[in-house]
Design a protein around this motif. Sequence first.
Motif, PDB file in Angstrom:
ATOM      1  N   SER A 179       3.712   5.782  -5.656  1.00 14.57           N
ATOM      2  CA  SER A 179       3.536   6.124  -6.966  1.00 14.57           C
ATOM      3  C   SER A 179       2.368   6.789  -7.617  1.00 14.57           C
ATOM      4  O   SER A 179       2.541   7.508  -8.431  1.00 14.57           O
ATOM      5  N   SER A 180       1.496   7.058  -6.514  1.00 15.19           N
ATOM      6  CA  SER A 180       0.243   7.808  -6.922  1.00 15.19           C
ATOM      7  C   SER A 180       0.869   9.328  -6.664  1.00 15.19           C
ATOM      8  O   SER A 180       0.378  10.158  -7.175  1.00 15.19           O
ATOM      9  N   SER A 181       1.562   9.381  -5.608  1.00 15.25           N
ATOM     10  CA  SER A 181       2.125  10.567  -5.184  1.00 15.25           C
ATOM     11  C   SER A 181       3.146  11.133  -6.197  1.00 15.25           C
ATOM     12  O   SER A 181       3.133  12.337  -6.465  1.00 15.25           O
ATOM     13  N   GLU A 182       3.951  10.357  -6.913  1.00 11.33           N
ATOM     14  CA  GLU A 182       4.671  10.642  -8.044  1.00 11.33           C
ATOM     15  C   GLU A 182       3.873  11.208  -9.090  1.00 11.33           C
ATOM     16  O   GLU A 182       4.114  12.027  -9.877  1.00 11.33           O
ATOM     17  N   LYS A 183       2.730  10.573  -9.328  1.00 16.41           N
ATOM     18  CA  LYS A 183       2.075  11.117 -10.377  1.00 16.41           C
ATOM     19  C   LYS A 183       1.545  12.538 -10.321  1.00 16.41           C
ATOM     20  O   LYS A 183       1.287  13.348 -10.930  1.00 16.41           O
ATOM     21  N   TYR A 184       1.185  12.838  -8.983  1.00 16.84           N
ATOM     22  CA  TYR A 184       0.477  14.103  -8.542  1.00 16.84           C
ATOM     23  C   TYR A 184       1.700  15.264  -8.830  1.00 16.84           C
ATOM     24  O   TYR A 184       1.625  16.307  -9.166  1.00 16.84           O
ATOM     25  N   SER A 191       0.691  -1.237  -0.032  1.00 16.07           N
ATOM     26  CA  SER A 191       0.095   0.070  -0.047  1.00 16.07           C
ATOM     27  C   SER A 191       0.726   1.331  -0.028  1.00 16.07           C
ATOM     28  O   SER A 191       0.445   2.241  -0.633  1.00 16.07           O
ATOM     29  N   SER A 192       2.198   1.140   0.649  1.00 21.28           N
ATOM     30  CA  SER A 192       3.111   2.390   0.691  1.00 21.28           C
ATOM     31  C   SER A 192       3.453   2.589  -0.650  1.00 21.28           C
ATOM     32  O   SER A 192       3.724   3.839  -1.281  1.00 21.28           O
ATOM     33  N   ASP A 193       3.695   1.542  -1.524  1.00 17.76           N
ATOM     34  CA  ASP A 193       4.197   1.625  -2.719  1.00 17.76           C
ATOM     35  C   ASP A 193       3.276   2.385  -3.521  1.00 17.76           C
ATOM     36  O   ASP A 193       3.408   3.094  -4.507  1.00 17.76           O
ATOM     37  N   ALA A 194       1.966   1.792  -3.475  1.00 15.31           N
ATOM     38  CA  ALA A 194       0.837   2.375  -4.238  1.00 15.31           C
ATOM     39  C   ALA A 194       0.809   4.043  -3.913  1.00 15.31           C
ATOM     40  O   ALA A 194       0.465   4.644  -4.858  1.00 15.31           O
ATOM     41  N   ILE A 195       0.839   4.196  -2.777  1.00 15.77           N
ATOM     42  CA  ILE A 195       0.732   5.648  -2.262  1.00 15.77           C
ATOM     43  C   ILE A 195       1.917   6.465  -2.857  1.00 15.77           C
ATOM     44  O   ILE A 195       1.791   7.529  -3.415  1.00 15.77           O
TER      45      ILE A 195
END
Length: 197
Positions: free
Chosen positions: A192-197, A186-190
């Motif tokens: 990766s999503s924060s890098e997108k933002y 879940s931290s990897d997903a967070i």
Amino acid sequence: MFSLRQTIVITGLMVIPVFSKGQLFNQETKELFLKAAEKNDTLQIYEIRKQQSNLEITNAKYSFLPRVLFNATYTRLNDDIVFPANLQQLLLGSQALLVKEKIGIPFNTALPSAVALQPVSPIQQKDILKTTISSQMLLFSGFKVSNGIKALKHQQKSLDYLTDKQNTKLFLEIADVYDKTALLQSSDAIISSSEKY
């Protein structure tokens, strides 16, 4: 207020959700636990010790059964064991005297040809078969057997408790690792999503 039945029913209804939440482990965790339990050396040692104590209990119970031992030996000689020739003649002569006395023939006359004397049988024939049978039975053990069986049963109970303890420890370790793995995912997903933002 509430009657005793109503109190029991309400308490039961409150406890059921707690037990049902405890059963919500997913199938992956259960499979991981089963695989880890198969390869856990401590659990295998406990299982082997339980099997060993079962065998010792059955052996202790069998100690009161009588034990029958059968032993057989066979020997074959080259020839029969017989009396020497002069002793055989003496035995045949004494047999002839007994026959004469029985028939009523005088001592110095010869035996009639119709009367046949029996040959002297050998002392031992060349085929020798010996068998011995013996039995042993435990009558009183001084309570050693019954106390030993009790001790082995207590040992089995302690091994059951140790197995349960090891299973619980193993399951908690697997659950902890599974939770940490889920947290990392879940931290990897967070991230990766924060890098997108």
